[in-house]
Design a protein around this motif. Structure first.
Motif, PDB file in Angstrom:
ATOM      1  N   ALA A  15      80.370 -75.830 -20.743  1.00  0.00           N
ATOM      2  CA  ALA A  15      80.888 -74.974 -21.818  1.00  0.00           C
ATOM      3  C   ALA A  15      79.937 -73.840 -22.186  1.00  0.00           C
ATOM      4  N   PHE A  16      78.742 -73.799 -21.579  1.00  0.00           N
ATOM      5  CA  PHE A  16      77.757 -72.789 -21.980  1.00  0.00           C
ATOM      6  C   PHE A  16      78.268 -71.359 -21.824  1.00  0.00           C
ATOM      7  N   SER A  17      78.859 -71.031 -20.695  1.00  0.00           N
ATOM      8  CA  SER A  17      79.276 -69.636 -20.475  1.00  0.00           C
ATOM      9  C   SER A  17      80.295 -69.189 -21.525  1.00  0.00           C
ATOM     10  N   LEU A  18      81.118 -70.105 -21.978  1.00  0.00           N
ATOM     11  CA  LEU A  18      82.088 -69.774 -23.028  1.00  0.00           C
ATOM     12  C   LEU A  18      81.394 -69.688 -24.390  1.00  0.00           C
ATOM     13  N   MET A  19      80.544 -70.654 -24.709  1.00  0.00           N
ATOM     14  CA  MET A  19      79.837 -70.628 -25.990  1.00  0.00           C
ATOM     15  C   MET A  19      78.942 -69.389 -26.078  1.00  0.00           C
ATOM     16  N   LYS A  20      78.434 -68.938 -24.957  1.00  0.00           N
ATOM     17  CA  LYS A  20      77.573 -67.743 -24.922  1.00  0.00           C
ATOM     18  C   LYS A  20      78.334 -66.504 -25.417  1.00  0.00           C
ATOM     19  N   LEU A  22      80.129 -66.441 -27.982  1.00  0.00           N
ATOM     20  CA  LEU A  22      79.981 -66.472 -29.435  1.00  0.00           C
ATOM     21  C   LEU A  22      78.509 -66.450 -29.842  1.00  0.00           C
ATOM     22  N   ARG A  23      77.714 -67.240 -29.181  1.00  0.00           N
ATOM     23  CA  ARG A  23      76.286 -67.390 -29.515  1.00  0.00           C
ATOM     24  C   ARG A  23      75.448 -66.657 -28.464  1.00  0.00           C
ATOM     25  N   THR A  24      75.521 -65.330 -28.514  1.00  0.00           N
ATOM     26  CA  THR A  24      74.922 -64.477 -27.480  1.00  0.00           C
ATOM     27  C   THR A  24      73.400 -64.580 -27.432  1.00  0.00           C
ATOM     28  N   HIS A  25      72.781 -65.040 -28.486  1.00  0.00           N
ATOM     29  CA  HIS A  25      71.322 -65.136 -28.553  1.00  0.00           C
ATOM     30  C   HIS A  25      70.767 -66.346 -27.802  1.00  0.00           C
ATOM     31  N   LEU A  26      71.615 -67.284 -27.397  1.00  0.00           N
ATOM     32  CA  LEU A  26      71.144 -68.521 -26.771  1.00  0.00           C
ATOM     33  C   LEU A  26      71.034 -68.413 -25.255  1.00  0.00           C
ATOM     34  N   ASP A  27      69.969 -68.983 -24.724  1.00  0.00           N
ATOM     35  CA  ASP A  27      69.901 -69.183 -23.278  1.00  0.00           C
ATOM     36  C   ASP A  27      70.362 -70.620 -23.017  1.00  0.00           C
ATOM     37  N   GLU A  28      70.590 -70.935 -21.754  1.00  0.00           N
ATOM     38  CA  GLU A  28      71.167 -72.232 -21.409  1.00  0.00           C
ATOM     39  C   GLU A  28      70.284 -73.405 -21.839  1.00  0.00           C
ATOM     40  N   LYS A  29      68.985 -73.284 -21.649  1.00  0.00           N
ATOM     41  CA  LYS A  29      68.056 -74.364 -22.001  1.00  0.00           C
ATOM     42  C   LYS A  29      68.069 -74.631 -23.505  1.00  0.00           C
ATOM     43  N   THR A  30      67.976 -73.585 -24.304  1.00  0.00           N
ATOM     44  CA  THR A  30      67.969 -73.730 -25.761  1.00  0.00           C
ATOM     45  C   THR A  30      69.303 -74.284 -26.248  1.00  0.00           C
ATOM     46  N   TYR A  31      70.385 -73.765 -25.689  1.00  0.00           N
ATOM     47  CA  TYR A  31      71.730 -74.254 -26.019  1.00  0.00           C
ATOM     48  C   TYR A  31      71.820 -75.767 -25.807  1.00  0.00           C
ATOM     49  N   LEU A  32      71.424 -76.230 -24.642  1.00  0.00           N
ATOM     50  CA  LEU A  32      71.517 -77.654 -24.331  1.00  0.00           C
ATOM     51  C   LEU A  32      70.644 -78.472 -25.275  1.00  0.00           C
ATOM     52  N   GLU A  33      69.422 -78.022 -25.515  1.00  0.00           N
ATOM     53  CA  GLU A  33      68.522 -78.731 -26.430  1.00  0.00           C
ATOM     54  C   GLU A  33      69.117 -78.826 -27.834  1.00  0.00           C
ATOM     55  N   LEU A  34      69.680 -77.729 -28.318  1.00  0.00           N
ATOM     56  CA  LEU A  34      70.251 -77.724 -29.669  1.00  0.00           C
ATOM     57  C   LEU A  34      71.475 -78.627 -29.770  1.00  0.00           C
ATOM     58  N   VAL A  35      72.358 -78.585 -28.781  1.00  0.00           N
ATOM     59  CA  VAL A  35      73.552 -79.435 -28.815  1.00  0.00           C
ATOM     60  C   VAL A  35      73.154 -80.903 -28.785  1.00  0.00           C
ATOM     61  N   LEU A  36      72.273 -81.271 -27.871  1.00  0.00           N
ATOM     62  CA  LEU A  36      71.865 -82.677 -27.763  1.00  0.00           C
ATOM     63  C   LEU A  36      71.163 -83.151 -29.034  1.00  0.00           C
ATOM     64  N   ASP A  37      70.312 -82.318 -29.594  1.00  0.00           N
ATOM     65  CA  ASP A  37      69.611 -82.662 -30.829  1.00  0.00           C
ATOM     66  C   ASP A  37      70.600 -82.817 -31.986  1.00  0.00           C
ATOM     67  N   ALA A  38      71.548 -81.893 -32.084  1.00  0.00           N
ATOM     68  CA  ALA A  38      72.548 -81.955 -33.156  1.00  0.00           C
ATOM     69  C   ALA A  38      73.455 -83.186 -32.994  1.00  0.00           C
ATOM     70  N   LEU A  78      83.423 -72.042 -32.976  1.00  0.00           N
ATOM     71  CA  LEU A  78      84.812 -72.010 -32.507  1.00  0.00           C
ATOM     72  C   LEU A  78      84.983 -70.727 -31.712  1.00  0.00           C
ATOM     73  N   VAL A  79      85.258 -70.871 -30.416  1.00  0.00           N
ATOM     74  CA  VAL A  79      85.377 -69.682 -29.582  1.00  0.00           C
ATOM     75  C   VAL A  79      86.436 -69.903 -28.508  1.00  0.00           C
ATOM     76  N   THR A  80      87.238 -68.879 -28.314  1.00  0.00           N
ATOM     77  CA  THR A  80      88.205 -68.832 -27.218  1.00  0.00           C
ATOM     78  C   THR A  80      87.707 -67.808 -26.212  1.00  0.00           C
ATOM     79  N   ASP A  81      87.825 -68.142 -24.946  1.00  0.00           N
ATOM     80  CA  ASP A  81      87.426 -67.211 -23.881  1.00  0.00           C
ATOM     81  C   ASP A  81      88.055 -65.853 -24.142  1.00  0.00           C
ATOM     82  N   VAL A  82      87.252 -64.800 -24.103  1.00  0.00           N
ATOM     83  CA  VAL A  82      87.714 -63.442 -24.400  1.00  0.00           C
ATOM     84  C   VAL A  82      88.925 -63.055 -23.533  1.00  0.00           C
TER      85      VAL A  82
END
Length: 142
Positions: A15-20, A22-38, A78-82
């Motif tokens: 789901a990273f490419s889609l979440m990106k 919405l959350r353009t500031h995140l790289d894949e590593k940070t995204y994964l760390e934040l989701v798993l931590d949350a 909440l994001v839908t593919d553009v």
């Protein structure tokens, strides 16, 4: 259409490419760390909507309790593919979150939306019947 909870690292990364979008500031590593931590510490849940096997939209939310809202679900993402917008995917995901909240005895669903996202505001207010109840303020501590 298929709704699926994303729990494993590979599902979350899918789901990273889609979440990106919405959350353009995140790289894949940070995204994964934040989701798993949350997920581990904050009961964050991530669900994706697939249409014909293709990822169309994704949401992340967490159940919360505060004195202001009581028992509620906060929609964090909440994001839908553009390329797939205006096909009802966001409405289906948000309706799913609302049903999840009801099934789990939560009283309401709340979210915030960036000031510049006027199309999203129309969607929440006009199509999904959400009320604008406050402003959200933020102060960076970095």
């Amino acid at each position: 259409m298929e709704m699926k909870e994303l729990k494993t690292k590979s599902e979350i990364l899918e789901a990273f490419s889609l979440m990106k979008q919405l959350r353009t500031h995140l790289d894949e590593k940070t995204y994964l760390e934040l989701v798993l931590d949350a997920q581990e510490k904050d009961r964050y849940k991530m669900f994706a909507l697939f249409d014909g096997g293709e990822l169309a939209a994704v949401t992340g939310f967490k159940p919360m309790i505060t004195l202001y809202y009581g028992r509620f679900v906060w929609v964090c993402d909440l994001v839908t593919d553009v390329r797939k917008r205006s096909n009802g995917y966001g409405a289906k995901l948000l309706a799913y979150v609302q049903e999840w909240a009801k099934r789990n005895q939560y009283e309401s669903v709340a979210l915030s939306s960036g000031l510049q996202r006027t199309d999203a505001h129309r969607f929440y207010e006009d199509k999904m019947d959400y009320d604008k109840v406050s402003y959200v303020f933020k102060k960076s501590l970095k």
